[in-house]
Design a protein around this motif. Structure first.
Motif, PDB file in Angstrom:
ATOM      1  N   MET A   1      55.933  51.667  42.002  1.00 30.74           N
ATOM      2  CA  MET A   1      56.233  52.334  43.241  1.00 30.74           C
ATOM      3  C   MET A   1      54.970  52.416  44.075  1.00 30.74           C
ATOM      4  SD  MET A   1      56.658  56.502  42.765  1.00 30.74           S
ATOM      5  CE  MET A   1      57.509  56.279  41.274  1.00 30.74           C
ATOM      6  N   ASN A   2      55.136  52.275  45.363  1.00 31.05           N
ATOM      7  CA  ASN A   2      53.971  52.377  46.236  1.00 31.05           C
ATOM      8  C   ASN A   2      53.785  53.833  46.675  1.00 31.05           C
ATOM      9  OD1 ASN A   2      55.591  52.888  48.550  1.00 31.05           O
ATOM     10  ND2 ASN A   2      55.920  50.700  48.807  1.00 31.05           N
ATOM     11  N   LEU A   3      52.735  54.095  47.409  1.00 28.64           N
ATOM     12  CA  LEU A   3      52.378  55.461  47.782  1.00 28.64           C
ATOM     13  C   LEU A   3      53.437  56.105  48.670  1.00 28.64           C
ATOM     14  CD1 LEU A   3      50.267  57.597  47.379  1.00 28.64           C
ATOM     15  CD2 LEU A   3      49.021  56.687  49.324  1.00 28.64           C
ATOM     16  N   LYS A   4      54.009  55.354  49.588  1.00 31.34           N
ATOM     17  CA  LYS A   4      55.038  55.918  50.475  1.00 31.34           C
ATOM     18  C   LYS A   4      56.268  56.348  49.677  1.00 31.34           C
ATOM     19  CE  LYS A   4      56.585  57.006  54.496  1.00 31.34           C
ATOM     20  NZ  LYS A   4      56.046  58.170  55.163  1.00 31.34           N
ATOM     21  N   GLU A   5      56.689  55.524  48.719  1.00 29.29           N
ATOM     22  CA  GLU A   5      57.817  55.891  47.860  1.00 29.29           C
ATOM     23  C   GLU A   5      57.487  57.141  47.054  1.00 29.29           C
ATOM     24  OE1 GLU A   5      59.629  51.423  47.041  1.00 29.29           O
ATOM     25  OE2 GLU A   5      57.995  52.171  45.781  1.00 29.29           O
ATOM     26  N   ALA A   6      56.253  57.226  46.581  1.00 29.91           N
ATOM     27  CA  ALA A   6      55.826  58.395  45.814  1.00 29.91           C
ATOM     28  C   ALA A   6      55.886  59.658  46.669  1.00 29.91           C
ATOM     29  CB  ALA A   6      54.417  58.184  45.275  1.00 29.91           C
ATOM     30  N   GLU A   7      55.461  59.569  47.917  1.00 27.05           N
ATOM     31  CA  GLU A   7      55.510  60.723  48.811  1.00 27.05           C
ATOM     32  C   GLU A   7      56.946  61.189  49.028  1.00 27.05           C
ATOM     33  OE1 GLU A   7      53.499  59.407  52.341  1.00 27.05           O
ATOM     34  OE2 GLU A   7      51.520  59.650  51.450  1.00 27.05           O
ATOM     35  N   LEU A   8      57.858  60.247  49.243  1.00 30.13           N
ATOM     36  CA  LEU A   8      59.264  60.605  49.452  1.00 30.13           C
ATOM     37  C   LEU A   8      59.875  61.238  48.201  1.00 30.13           C
ATOM     38  CD1 LEU A   8      60.448  57.468  51.455  1.00 30.13           C
ATOM     39  CD2 LEU A   8      60.072  59.779  52.340  1.00 30.13           C
ATOM     40  N   LEU A   9      59.590  60.671  47.046  1.00 31.07           N
ATOM     41  CA  LEU A   9      60.105  61.231  45.799  1.00 31.07           C
ATOM     42  C   LEU A   9      59.501  62.603  45.508  1.00 31.07           C
ATOM     43  CD1 LEU A   9      60.184  58.036  43.583  1.00 31.07           C
ATOM     44  CD2 LEU A   9      62.157  59.362  44.366  1.00 31.07           C
ATOM     45  N   PHE A  10      58.227  62.796  45.849  1.00 32.75           N
ATOM     46  CA  PHE A  10      57.594  64.101  45.654  1.00 32.75           C
ATOM     47  C   PHE A  10      58.286  65.143  46.528  1.00 32.75           C
ATOM     48  CE2 PHE A  10      54.640  67.341  47.099  1.00 32.75           C
ATOM     49  CZ  PHE A  10      54.276  67.904  45.894  1.00 32.75           C
ATOM     50  N   GLN A  11      58.523  64.802  47.798  1.00 32.34           N
ATOM     51  CA  GLN A  11      59.184  65.729  48.716  1.00 32.34           C
ATOM     52  C   GLN A  11      60.599  66.070  48.259  1.00 32.34           C
ATOM     53  OE1 GLN A  11      58.837  63.809  52.510  1.00 32.34           O
ATOM     54  NE2 GLN A  11      56.636  64.221  52.666  1.00 32.34           N
ATOM     55  N   HIS A  37      63.976  58.908  38.735  1.00 36.52           N
ATOM     56  CA  HIS A  37      64.079  57.761  39.628  1.00 36.52           C
ATOM     57  C   HIS A  37      64.151  56.500  38.792  1.00 36.52           C
ATOM     58  CE1 HIS A  37      59.872  56.635  38.875  1.00 36.52           C
ATOM     59  NE2 HIS A  37      59.602  57.931  38.951  1.00 36.52           N
ATOM     60  N   LYS A  38      64.508  55.388  39.421  1.00 37.41           N
ATOM     61  CA  LYS A  38      64.637  54.132  38.698  1.00 37.41           C
ATOM     62  C   LYS A  38      63.574  53.131  39.117  1.00 37.41           C
ATOM     63  CE  LYS A  38      69.497  54.728  37.842  1.00 37.41           C
ATOM     64  NZ  LYS A  38      70.822  54.156  37.854  1.00 37.41           N
ATOM     65  N   LEU A  39      62.546  53.597  39.781  1.00 33.89           N
ATOM     66  CA  LEU A  39      61.453  52.734  40.207  1.00 33.89           C
ATOM     67  C   LEU A  39      60.438  52.568  39.080  1.00 33.89           C
ATOM     68  CD1 LEU A  39      60.865  54.296  43.725  1.00 33.89           C
ATOM     69  CD2 LEU A  39      62.044  52.165  43.225  1.00 33.89           C
ATOM     70  N   ASN A  40      59.571  51.577  39.224  1.00 34.16           N
ATOM     71  CA  ASN A  40      58.466  51.415  38.291  1.00 34.16           C
ATOM     72  C   ASN A  40      57.597  52.671  38.393  1.00 34.16           C
ATOM     73  OD1 ASN A  40      56.262  50.642  36.806  1.00 34.16           O
ATOM     74  ND2 ASN A  40      55.825  48.804  37.986  1.00 34.16           N
ATOM     75  N   PRO A  41      57.330  53.373  37.286  1.00 38.04           N
ATOM     76  CA  PRO A  41      56.600  54.636  37.371  1.00 38.04           C
ATOM     77  C   PRO A  41      55.101  54.491  37.664  1.00 38.04           C
ATOM     78  CG  PRO A  41      57.074  54.127  35.103  1.00 38.04           C
ATOM     79  CD  PRO A  41      57.776  53.087  35.936  1.00 38.04           C
ATOM     80  N   VAL A  42      54.562  53.274  37.606  1.00 37.65           N
ATOM     81  CA  VAL A  42      53.129  53.075  37.848  1.00 37.65           C
ATOM     82  C   VAL A  42      52.889  52.918  39.348  1.00 37.65           C
ATOM     83  CG1 VAL A  42      51.138  51.591  37.376  1.00 37.65           C
ATOM     84  CG2 VAL A  42      52.829  51.997  35.598  1.00 37.65           C
ATOM     85  N   LEU A  43      51.875  53.611  39.860  1.00 32.51           N
ATOM     86  CA  LEU A  43      51.532  53.504  41.275  1.00 32.51           C
ATOM     87  C   LEU A  43      51.034  52.095  41.559  1.00 32.51           C
ATOM     88  CD1 LEU A  43      51.481  55.264  43.805  1.00 32.51           C
ATOM     89  CD2 LEU A  43      49.116  55.797  43.294  1.00 32.51           C
ATOM     90  N   GLU A  44      51.579  51.480  42.620  1.00 33.11           N
ATOM     91  CA  GLU A  44      51.275  50.084  42.938  1.00 33.11           C
ATOM     92  C   GLU A  44      50.655  49.960  44.325  1.00 33.11           C
ATOM     93  OE1 GLU A  44      55.191  48.436  42.765  1.00 33.11           O
ATOM     94  OE2 GLU A  44      55.090  48.120  40.599  1.00 33.11           O
ATOM     95  N   THR A  45      50.070  48.801  44.573  1.00 33.48           N
ATOM     96  CA  THR A  45      49.574  48.467  45.900  1.00 33.48           C
ATOM     97  C   THR A  45      50.759  48.062  46.767  1.00 33.48           C
ATOM     98  OG1 THR A  45      49.260  46.131  45.386  1.00 33.48           O
ATOM     99  CG2 THR A  45      47.396  47.600  44.931  1.00 33.48           C
ATOM    100  N   ALA A  46      50.521  47.835  48.047  1.00 34.97           N
ATOM    101  CA  ALA A  46      51.587  47.403  48.948  1.00 34.97           C
ATOM    102  C   ALA A  46      52.153  46.044  48.542  1.00 34.97           C
ATOM    103  CB  ALA A  46      51.069  47.344  50.378  1.00 34.97           C
ATOM    104  N   ARG A  47      51.369  45.250  47.844  1.00 34.16           N
ATOM    105  CA  ARG A  47      51.816  43.921  47.408  1.00 34.16           C
ATOM    106  C   ARG A  47      52.475  43.926  46.030  1.00 34.16           C
ATOM    107  NH1 ARG A  47      47.039  39.966  49.620  1.00 34.16           N
ATOM    108  NH2 ARG A  47      47.317  40.552  51.796  1.00 34.16           N
ATOM    109  N   GLY A  48      52.655  45.103  45.437  1.00 34.80           N
ATOM    110  CA  GLY A  48      53.379  45.208  44.181  1.00 34.80           C
ATOM    111  C   GLY A  48      52.554  45.069  42.917  1.00 34.80           C
ATOM    112  N   GLN A  49      51.232  45.063  43.040  1.00 36.66           N
ATOM    113  CA  GLN A  49      50.379  44.999  41.853  1.00 36.66           C
ATOM    114  C   GLN A  49      49.957  46.408  41.464  1.00 36.66           C
ATOM    115  OE1 GLN A  49      47.197  42.362  42.897  1.00 36.66           O
ATOM    116  NE2 GLN A  49      48.504  40.559  42.876  1.00 36.66           N
TER     117      GLN A  49
END
Length: 75
Positions: A1-11, A37-49
């Motif tokens: 998951m990227n940072l924006k997805e993390a922010e939305l899930l946190f909220q 959630h069903k996303l990858n639990p590791v924080l990722e870059t915008a390019r998915g790494q």
């Protein structure tokens, strides 16, 4: 998951306390964001790494900017 997805899930209250772990051979730190959630639990870059922080304080800073008030450090 990227940072924006993390922010939305946190909220939405869908994330547990984040866990910061040392990356391979101590070459940085990664963040795991488990929860309902069903996303990858590791924080990722915008390019998915996997996002690797060079310093522990940088990883903690990003989490606090997202809104978290605590984090766990694991080895």
């Amino acid at each position: 998951m990227n940072l924006k997805e993390a922010e939305l899930l946190f909220q939405a209250g869908a994330l547990e306390v984040p866990v910061i772990k040392q990356h391979d051979a101590g070459e940085g730190w990664t963040v795991t964001l488990a929860g309902r959630h069903k996303l990858n639990p590791v924080l990722e870059t915008a390019r998915g790494q996997v996002r690797i922080f060079k310093r522990l304080d940088a990883a903690v800073g990003v989490l606090f900017e997202t809104g978290f008030s605590e984090a766990r450090i694991a080895r």
